[in-house]
Design a protein around this motif. Structure first.
Motif, PDB file in Angstrom:
ATOM      1  N   ASP A 147     -73.105 -71.606   2.985  1.00  0.00           N
ATOM      2  CA  ASP A 147     -73.465 -72.729   2.117  1.00  0.00           C
ATOM      3  C   ASP A 147     -72.562 -72.691   0.881  1.00  0.00           C
ATOM      4  N   LEU A 148     -71.717 -73.709   0.741  1.00  0.00           N
ATOM      5  CA  LEU A 148     -70.753 -73.764  -0.352  1.00  0.00           C
ATOM      6  C   LEU A 148     -70.868 -75.091  -1.083  1.00  0.00           C
ATOM      7  N   GLY A 163     -59.838 -88.334   1.245  1.00  0.00           N
ATOM      8  CA  GLY A 163     -60.705 -88.484   2.410  1.00  0.00           C
ATOM      9  C   GLY A 163     -60.658 -87.350   3.418  1.00  0.00           C
ATOM     10  N   ASP A 164     -59.985 -86.240   3.082  1.00  0.00           N
ATOM     11  CA  ASP A 164     -59.854 -85.162   4.075  1.00  0.00           C
ATOM     12  C   ASP A 164     -60.525 -83.840   3.652  1.00  0.00           C
ATOM     13  N   TRP A 165     -61.274 -83.842   2.563  1.00  0.00           N
ATOM     14  CA  TRP A 165     -61.888 -82.619   2.035  1.00  0.00           C
ATOM     15  C   TRP A 165     -62.756 -81.901   3.062  1.00  0.00           C
ATOM     16  N   ARG A 166     -63.743 -82.578   3.630  1.00  0.00           N
ATOM     17  CA  ARG A 166     -64.686 -81.931   4.545  1.00  0.00           C
ATOM     18  C   ARG A 166     -63.976 -81.361   5.779  1.00  0.00           C
ATOM     19  N   ASP A 167     -63.036 -82.115   6.341  1.00  0.00           N
ATOM     20  CA  ASP A 167     -62.313 -81.644   7.527  1.00  0.00           C
ATOM     21  C   ASP A 167     -61.483 -80.406   7.212  1.00  0.00           C
ATOM     22  N   LEU A 168     -60.775 -80.424   6.100  1.00  0.00           N
ATOM     23  CA  LEU A 168     -59.935 -79.274   5.719  1.00  0.00           C
ATOM     24  C   LEU A 168     -60.784 -78.024   5.509  1.00  0.00           C
ATOM     25  N   VAL A 169     -61.895 -78.166   4.788  1.00  0.00           N
ATOM     26  CA  VAL A 169     -62.762 -77.014   4.516  1.00  0.00           C
ATOM     27  C   VAL A 169     -63.388 -76.497   5.806  1.00  0.00           C
ATOM     28  N   ALA A 170     -63.827 -77.394   6.679  1.00  0.00           N
ATOM     29  CA  ALA A 170     -64.446 -76.990   7.948  1.00  0.00           C
ATOM     30  C   ALA A 170     -63.468 -76.167   8.791  1.00  0.00           C
ATOM     31  N   LYS A 171     -62.180 -76.519   8.736  1.00  0.00           N
ATOM     32  CA  LYS A 171     -61.167 -75.756   9.481  1.00  0.00           C
ATOM     33  C   LYS A 171     -60.918 -74.389   8.831  1.00  0.00           C
ATOM     34  N   LYS A 172     -60.858 -74.367   7.514  1.00  0.00           N
ATOM     35  CA  LYS A 172     -60.553 -73.123   6.793  1.00  0.00           C
ATOM     36  C   LYS A 172     -61.727 -72.135   6.822  1.00  0.00           C
ATOM     37  N   LEU A 173     -62.950 -72.654   6.867  1.00  0.00           N
ATOM     38  CA  LEU A 173     -64.155 -71.810   6.845  1.00  0.00           C
ATOM     39  C   LEU A 173     -65.021 -72.145   8.062  1.00  0.00           C
ATOM     40  N   PRO A 174     -64.630 -71.639   9.251  1.00  0.00           N
ATOM     41  CA  PRO A 174     -65.303 -72.031  10.500  1.00  0.00           C
ATOM     42  C   PRO A 174     -66.784 -71.658  10.595  1.00  0.00           C
ATOM     43  N   LYS A 175     -67.263 -70.706   9.776  1.00  0.00           N
ATOM     44  CA  LYS A 175     -68.677 -70.322   9.848  1.00  0.00           C
ATOM     45  C   LYS A 175     -69.552 -71.115   8.880  1.00  0.00           C
ATOM     46  N   LYS A 177     -71.858 -73.737   7.237  1.00  0.00           N
ATOM     47  CA  LYS A 177     -72.854 -74.651   7.808  1.00  0.00           C
ATOM     48  C   LYS A 177     -73.143 -75.829   6.894  1.00  0.00           C
ATOM     49  N   LYS A 178     -72.880 -75.647   5.582  1.00  0.00           N
ATOM     50  CA  LYS A 178     -73.216 -76.692   4.624  1.00  0.00           C
ATOM     51  C   LYS A 178     -72.150 -76.737   3.540  1.00  0.00           C
ATOM     52  N   LEU A 179     -71.636 -77.920   3.252  1.00  0.00           N
ATOM     53  CA  LEU A 179     -70.622 -78.100   2.214  1.00  0.00           C
ATOM     54  C   LEU A 179     -71.086 -79.169   1.241  1.00  0.00           C
ATOM     55  N   ASP A 180     -71.132 -78.816  -0.025  1.00  0.00           N
ATOM     56  CA  ASP A 180     -71.525 -79.746  -1.086  1.00  0.00           C
ATOM     57  C   ASP A 180     -72.859 -80.423  -0.775  1.00  0.00           C
ATOM     58  N   GLY A 181     -73.798 -79.635  -0.228  1.00  0.00           N
ATOM     59  CA  GLY A 181     -75.149 -80.118   0.033  1.00  0.00           C
ATOM     60  C   GLY A 181     -75.337 -80.866   1.337  1.00  0.00           C
ATOM     61  N   VAL A 182     -74.247 -81.040   2.104  1.00  0.00           N
ATOM     62  CA  VAL A 182     -74.334 -81.809   3.353  1.00  0.00           C
ATOM     63  C   VAL A 182     -73.995 -80.895   4.531  1.00  0.00           C
ATOM     64  N   PRO A 183     -74.845 -80.879   5.569  1.00  0.00           N
ATOM     65  CA  PRO A 183     -74.548 -80.042   6.744  1.00  0.00           C
ATOM     66  C   PRO A 183     -73.205 -80.414   7.374  1.00  0.00           C
ATOM     67  N   ILE A 184     -72.509 -79.398   7.873  1.00  0.00           N
ATOM     68  CA  ILE A 184     -71.249 -79.629   8.584  1.00  0.00           C
ATOM     69  C   ILE A 184     -71.589 -79.755  10.067  1.00  0.00           C
ATOM     70  N   ILE A 185     -71.198 -80.875  10.635  1.00  0.00           N
ATOM     71  CA  ILE A 185     -71.413 -81.113  12.074  1.00  0.00           C
ATOM     72  C   ILE A 185     -70.100 -80.804  12.768  1.00  0.00           C
ATOM     73  N   ARG A 186     -70.143 -79.851  13.678  1.00  0.00           N
ATOM     74  CA  ARG A 186     -68.925 -79.492  14.408  1.00  0.00           C
ATOM     75  C   ARG A 186     -69.052 -79.947  15.846  1.00  0.00           C
ATOM     76  N   MET A 187     -68.017 -80.596  16.345  1.00  0.00           N
ATOM     77  CA  MET A 187     -68.012 -81.008  17.740  1.00  0.00           C
ATOM     78  C   MET A 187     -67.561 -79.806  18.571  1.00  0.00           C
ATOM     79  N   GLU A 188     -68.349 -79.497  19.583  1.00  0.00           N
ATOM     80  CA  GLU A 188     -67.962 -78.393  20.462  1.00  0.00           C
ATOM     81  C   GLU A 188     -66.757 -78.869  21.270  1.00  0.00           C
ATOM     82  N   GLU A 189     -65.752 -78.030  21.315  1.00  0.00           N
ATOM     83  CA  GLU A 189     -64.538 -78.420  22.049  1.00  0.00           C
ATOM     84  C   GLU A 189     -64.802 -78.392  23.550  1.00  0.00           C
TER      85      GLU A 189
END
Length: 191
Positions: A147-148, A163-175, A177-189
């Protein structure tokens, strides 16, 4: 007019014990020394006596550096929001126990020293002055971070506008679960 002497940790403890009659700070798990008047300016060695403390709040003071945390061997949550902290050094003593660091509204630009927090799960550090990906990337050294909150830092403002903040952070921090109060939804490859 004489300068007002800052409140010491010893004075904050004495004040707390007076307000919470019958309780001893050294035996208490949750201690709040936020917004002392006059402000606390440094975490003096008296804080080391608070061995039972699990949640220590020193928010809304004038603290410039993190120090003297040895002795706080049970500390899980450290709240230092709204101070004048510039660097995260001084956390080594709580590196094994600290699970949450609340350090929003400070002057932190560099994340040197954050890597010692091996059990950190929650980092609230909005409204600081981190502007460099090399600094942000140090968060990847925190194996349990989930949670960050980083809104209000120059790096976040720049990339949110693009417009690329959430995507960049999700890639850099793969574990994460929550960024700036909003859950990160990851698509399973799909393979």
């Amino acid at each position: 007019m004489a300068a007002v002497k800052p409140t010491s940790i010893r004075e904050a403890i004495a004040r707390w014990e007076k307000e919470n009659e019958g309780q001893k700070a050294v035996e208490t798990k949750v201690l709040n020394f936020s917004f002392q008047v006059p402000f606390i300016e440094k975490i003096d060695p008296t804080v080391t006596t608070l061995a039972a403390c699990e949640h220590l709040s020193l928010s809304t003071n004038n603290i410039e550096k993190i120090a003297n945390l040895n002795g706080l061997k049970n500390l899980k949550i450290l709240s230092l929001g709204r101070n004048k902290i510039k660097v995260l050094t001084g956390l080594d003593a709580v590196g094994e126990t600290l699970e949450q660091l609340w350090i929003s509204y400070n002057l932190v630009e560099k994340l040197k020293g954050i890597n010692v927090l091996k059990n950190l799960r929650v980092l609230y550090m909005s409204n600081n002055v981190v502007s460099d990906w090399n600094e942000f990337n140090k968060l990847a050294d925190l194996p349990l971070l989930e949670d960050l909150v980083f809104v209000g830092n120059p790096i976040e403002e720049h990339h949110s506008a693009a417009g690329d903040w959430r995507d960049l952070v999700a890639k850099k921090l793969p574990k994460l679960k929550k960024l700036d109060g909003v859950p990160i939804i990851r698509m399973e490859e799909e393979e």
